[in-house]
Design a protein around this motif. Structure first.
Motif, short mmCIF file in Angstrom:
data_model
loop_
_atom_site.label_atom_id
_atom_site.label_comp_id
_atom_site.label_asym_id
_atom_site.label_seq_id
_atom_site.Cartn_x
_atom_site.Cartn_y
_atom_site.Cartn_z
N ARG A 48 2.10 12.85 50.35
CA ARG A 48 1.09 11.85 49.98
C ARG A 48 1.80 10.54 49.65
O ARG A 48 2.19 10.31 48.50
CB ARG A 48 0.31 12.31 48.75
N GLU A 50 0.93 7.59 49.10
CA GLU A 50 0.33 6.58 48.22
C GLU A 50 1.06 6.45 46.89
O GLU A 50 1.04 5.38 46.27
CB GLU A 50 -1.17 6.85 47.99
N ARG A 85 1.82 11.54 55.52
CA ARG A 85 0.48 10.97 55.65
C ARG A 85 0.51 9.50 55.27
O ARG A 85 1.08 9.13 54.24
CB ARG A 85 -0.50 11.71 54.73
N LYS A 93 -7.29 7.30 43.58
CA LYS A 93 -5.91 6.82 43.57
C LYS A 93 -5.85 5.30 43.78
O LYS A 93 -5.53 4.84 44.87
CB LYS A 93 -5.11 7.56 44.66
N ARG A 112 -11.24 2.95 51.49
CA ARG A 112 -10.27 3.94 51.05
C ARG A 112 -9.47 4.44 52.25
O ARG A 112 -9.97 4.41 53.39
CB ARG A 112 -11.10 5.11 50.47
N MET A 182 -6.35 14.04 59.51
CA MET A 182 -6.98 14.83 58.46
C MET A 182 -8.44 15.02 58.85
O MET A 182 -9.10 14.09 59.30
CB MET A 182 -6.98 14.07 57.13
N GLU A 184 -11.49 15.62 56.85
CA GLU A 184 -11.92 15.68 55.45
C GLU A 184 -13.25 14.99 55.21
O GLU A 184 -13.68 14.83 54.08
CB GLU A 184 -10.82 15.14 54.51
N THR A 206 -9.52 19.90 52.29
CA THR A 206 -10.72 20.52 51.72
C THR A 206 -11.18 19.82 50.44
O THR A 206 -12.36 19.87 50.11
CB THR A 206 -10.48 22.01 51.44
N ASP A 208 -11.53 16.63 49.80
CA ASP A 208 -12.55 15.64 50.16
C ASP A 208 -13.66 16.24 51.00
O ASP A 208 -14.81 15.82 50.89
CB ASP A 208 -11.89 14.46 50.90
N ARG A 218 -15.43 14.45 43.33
CA ARG A 218 -14.41 15.43 42.93
C ARG A 218 -13.83 15.14 41.56
O ARG A 218 -13.17 16.01 40.96
CB ARG A 218 -13.30 15.51 43.99
N CYS A 255 -4.60 21.65 53.95
CA CYS A 255 -3.70 21.07 52.96
C CYS A 255 -4.42 20.70 51.67
O CYS A 255 -3.82 20.12 50.76
CB CYS A 255 -2.96 19.86 53.53
N GLY A 256 -5.70 21.03 51.54
CA GLY A 256 -6.39 20.82 50.27
C GLY A 256 -6.10 21.97 49.32
O GLY A 256 -5.41 22.94 49.68
C1 PEP Z 1 -7.80 16.63 50.57
O1 PEP Z 1 -8.69 15.77 50.53
O2 PEP Z 1 -8.03 17.86 50.61
C2 PEP Z 1 -6.38 16.23 50.61
C3 PEP Z 1 -5.43 17.10 50.86
O3 PEP Z 1 -6.09 14.93 50.36
P1 PEP Z 1 -6.13 14.27 48.89
O4 PEP Z 1 -6.32 15.38 47.90
O5 PEP Z 1 -4.84 13.53 48.75
O6 PEP Z 1 -7.32 13.38 49.02
#
Ligand code: PEP
Ligand code: MG
Length: 317
Positions: A48, A50, A85, A93, A112, A182, A184, A206, A208, A218, A255-256
């Motif tokens: 990540r 960012e 990413r 964030k 975003r 992604m 998402e 997952t 998002d 979230r 990857c969530g």
């Molecule tokens: C997600 O959205 O599942 C993700 C892996 O990205 P982030 O949590 O950084 O938004």
């Protein structure tokens, strides 16, 4: 106990029926690689980036600084693949904490991630050049957050090509990268075939995907009990993306947080998932689930679970 866990770390992640399952790490800082390797990761499924950009009063790092950071992440993984990413700033964030909270009408639905990058192509190409340069030193996959529209896909890929061309003109070495998106946003999951046409691989976010499918922020405690990874709508979107990607002969990862949740492992394996990326601390627990699983026996069951009105209830039985 420590000895048992470290033995588990070196055990290959293979199911009872011989399916090899890739367990990858999510990292946030360039120096996080060695800890991920120690935790048993065979690569980074989500870097990540960012966090390199945050907490600097809105001033973004330049190409050299980013290049060094991405190289450091690669070096830390000792030749294993690293999925980088591009900037996913905004919503939970913020780039600049000093920014007023009401700067955006609705940050989660606002400027975003890829939208932010496409709105500032100079900044975006700077990041792309830094990543392409780092890729000369090891296996890099380039991943884009929050895409939903084919126009965004085309703009993104054109900027990658332009960044690559800029490096060629400067005679600066660059590596080949695989390009991934992604998934998402529900709109992306529902048009997954478009994504498969343009990208080499997909990664399901997952965190998002749940937020946007269920219309639950979230980060909002007031509705957190409704933030439900087991909602059948969420599971069906995840299942369709996995199945479409496999049918296209391409690779898909989750990857969530769902990927690091042991209550989800058998279900995801049954739906055909073979690549999981998670917080390093979760890797051995997930591996334990993998070692006990027989994917052939999980397939029919997983389909029944996602077709039911209350998947969590079925899982408990
Ligand atoms: C997600 O959205 O599942 C993700 C892996 O990205 P982030 O949590 O950084 O938004
Ligand atoms: Mg996300």
């Amino acid at each position: 106990e420590r000895e048992r866990l470290s033995r588990l770390r070196d055990t290959p992640s293979i199911t009872i029926d011989g399916e090899r399952i890739e367990l990858l790490a999510n990292i946030e800082l360039p120096g996080d690689g060695p800890a991920a390797v120690k935790a048993g990761a065979v690569g980074v499924g989500l870097f990540r980036t960012e966090f390199l950009f945050m907490g600097r009063g809105g001033k973004v790092p330049g190409e050299e600084e980013q290049y060094r950071a991405y190289r450091e992440a690669l070096a830390g993984m000792q030749g294993m693949p690293v999925t980088i990413r591009t900037l996913d700033i905004g919503a939970d964030k913020p780039l600049d904490k000093a920014q007023p909270k009401d700067y955006y009408l609705n940050p989660a639905l606002g400027l975003r991630a890829i939208r932010f990058s496409l709105a500032d192509p100079d900044m975006f190409r700077t990041q792309l050049r830094a990543i392409l340069r780092a890729a000369a030193h090891g296996p890099v996959q380039l991943l884009f957050p929050m895409l939903a529209h084919v126009s965004e896909i085309r703009q993104t890929l054109a900027l990658v090509e332009q960044a690559s061309q800029e490096l060629r003109e400067r005679n600066v070495p660059q590596g080949l990268v695989k390009l991934g998106a992604m998934i998402e946003i529900p709109a992306a999951a529902l048009t997954v075939r478009t994504f498969l046409k343009y990208f080499d691989f997909l990664s399901i976010g997952t965190n998002d995907l749940i937020q946007y499918t269920l219309a639950i922020d979230r980060a909002d405690e007031a509705v957190s009990q409704l933030y439900d990874p087991f909602h059948p709508a969420v599971l069906r979107l995840v299942a369709e993306v996995i199945q479409a990607t496999k049918a296209a002969g391409k690779e898909v990862c989750v990857c969530g947080e769902m990927a690091g949740d042991t209550a989800m492992t058998r279900l995801l394996l049954g739906l055909g998932l073979r690549s999981f990326s998670m917080q390093p601390a979760q890797i051995l627990a997930i591996k334990q689930e993998v070692l006990r699983a027989d994917t052939r026996r999980l397939e029919g069951w997983a389909q029944q679970v996602i077709d039911s009105e209350d998947p969590a209830g079925v899982l408990e039985r």
